[in-house]
Design an enzyme around this catalytic site. Sequence first.
Site, short mmCIF file in Angstrom:
data_model
loop_
_atom_site.label_atom_id
_atom_site.label_comp_id
_atom_site.label_asym_id
_atom_site.label_seq_id
_atom_site.Cartn_x
_atom_site.Cartn_y
_atom_site.Cartn_z
CG ASP A 1 -80.90 44.82 69.44
OD1 ASP A 1 -81.08 45.98 69.83
OD2 ASP A 1 -79.87 44.16 69.72
CG ASP B 1 -76.67 45.08 67.83
OD1 ASP B 1 -76.91 46.30 67.75
OD2 ASP B 1 -77.02 44.36 68.77
CD GLU B 2 -80.87 49.15 67.53
OE1 GLU B 2 -79.86 49.19 68.25
OE2 GLU B 2 -81.76 50.01 67.57
P1 TTP Z 1 -76.77 46.69 72.11
O1 TTP Z 1 -77.72 46.09 71.11
O2 TTP Z 1 -77.23 47.84 72.91
O3 TTP Z 1 -76.31 45.57 73.14
P2 TTP Z 1 -76.01 44.04 72.93
O4 TTP Z 1 -76.30 43.59 71.55
O5 TTP Z 1 -74.60 43.77 73.38
O6 TTP Z 1 -76.99 43.36 73.98
P3 TTP Z 1 -78.57 43.17 73.88
O7 TTP Z 1 -78.79 41.69 73.86
O8 TTP Z 1 -79.10 43.80 75.12
O9 TTP Z 1 -79.04 43.84 72.64
O10 TTP Z 1 -75.45 47.12 71.38
C1 TTP Z 1 -74.89 46.38 70.29
C2 TTP Z 1 -73.38 46.40 70.34
O11 TTP Z 1 -72.91 47.74 70.29
C3 TTP Z 1 -72.82 45.81 71.62
O12 TTP Z 1 -72.64 44.40 71.51
C4 TTP Z 1 -71.55 46.56 71.81
C5 TTP Z 1 -71.77 47.90 71.13
N1 TTP Z 1 -72.00 48.96 72.15
C6 TTP Z 1 -70.92 49.73 72.57
O13 TTP Z 1 -69.79 49.55 72.09
N2 TTP Z 1 -71.13 50.70 73.52
C7 TTP Z 1 -72.36 50.92 74.10
O14 TTP Z 1 -72.51 51.80 74.98
C8 TTP Z 1 -73.48 50.13 73.64
C9 TTP Z 1 -74.86 50.35 74.24
C10 TTP Z 1 -73.24 49.17 72.68
MG MG Z 2 -78.14 44.08 70.63
#
Ligand code: TTP
Ligand code: MG
Length: 372
Positions: free
Chosen positions: A23, A121-122
């Site tokens: 992630d 991103d995952e």
């Molecule tokens: P996440 O992996 O949930 O968040 P992140 O990568 O920004 O932070 P973390 O380090 O906690 O993993 O989500 C990945 C991307 O998806 C995030 O950068 C933006 C997008 N996203 C949205 O557009 N809306 C949302 O509600 C969420 C949860 C994520």
């Molecule tokens: Mg993330």
Amino acid sequence: MQYGILTFEEPQPDISRKILHVDMDAFYASIEMRDNPALRNKPVVIARHPRLTGGRGIVSTCNYEARKYGIHSAMSAVEAYKRCPQAVFVPGRHEIYRQESQRIHAIYRQYTDIYEPVALDEAYLDVTNNKKNIQSGTLLAKAIQEQIFEETGLTCSVGVSYNKFVAKIASDYHKPFGITVIEPKIAVDFLKTLEIQQFHGVGRKSVPLFHELGIYTGEDLYQQSLEFLMHHFGKMGYSLFFKVRGIQNTPVKRDRERKSIGKETTLSQFLTEEIEVMKIFERLTRQVAMNLIDKQLSAMTVTIKIRYEDFETVTRQMKHDEGIQQFEDLYPLVAELWQMHGHLNKSIRLLGVSVSNFENQTIQQIPLLDNL
Ligand code: TTP
Ligand code: MG
């Protein structure tokens, strides 16, 4: 094995696999900081500034600096502004985020063909038999983390375990740039220490319900019978009963093996108006199209599902000559299916849109990768 009145054969976790969950850290925000060094030490929020939108707008994500102020994904941009007026608001550049996602997926493919993207991103990677012949999950996680950093300048966190559920929780455990390894023998003890909201699938809305029943942690969850959990939480209760015991045997699904992508919604208020029906179909179609784009898939078949108040359920599908991926191409077909097969003689309790019959994707990915 007896769980309340229900009797099962003793379920066993499948510990034969090695699964990674990767992630990216603050994904959109990290890309913005990479591309604009002036942002690096500032709180950065990915949303249009509320001043420019008349107060509308939602935070996609924010960097770790902004999280110190309590800002998080899905919060309104106005609220984020209240919490941190000096934050820099950056509108999203979704095309760039998709390209970065493509580059990262190309790296995964160097390690294994068995990977399942869950979001931009995952992804889950089954590395039991990997292309690098590295046995250690920890070393593999390090190698992937370093390669992603070298090639994209972005950091990620990795969870290493024997099933998808534990690997996902592990990747979240030490962020940013963390690697967390959960071996089968410590998994149950690890899961017992978690807060109930850390269990994937327990949404914000259901947390108070767990609390009302005295379930705050994994340990509390572990103490409940299967019958009790199913009574209060249905299918989710069933799945949590096994998850807290470290049991979740669903394999990492390759996209090629995926048969369909769909979204459906049960309506709290039954629909009686055409305009409401179209609004819901539009929302569902947008979600399905986003999903297709994220997974780089194009579908040849579109299906709608309509369930009426008396539970009569109608599913109708249409085939298209070429693969479809964009909302603009998908929505007219959904609307046409509704016009041909739907009616409002009875009110509607559920609507769904799904797509299937995917085109071969390798051809589509080449131009995207060539552009990088
Ligand atoms: P996440 O992996 O949930 O968040 P992140 O990568 O920004 O932070 P973390 O380090 O906690 O993993 O989500 C990945 C991307 O998806 C995030 O950068 C933006 C997008 N996203 C949205 O557009 N809306 C949302 O509600 C969420 C949860 C994520
Ligand atoms: Mg993330």
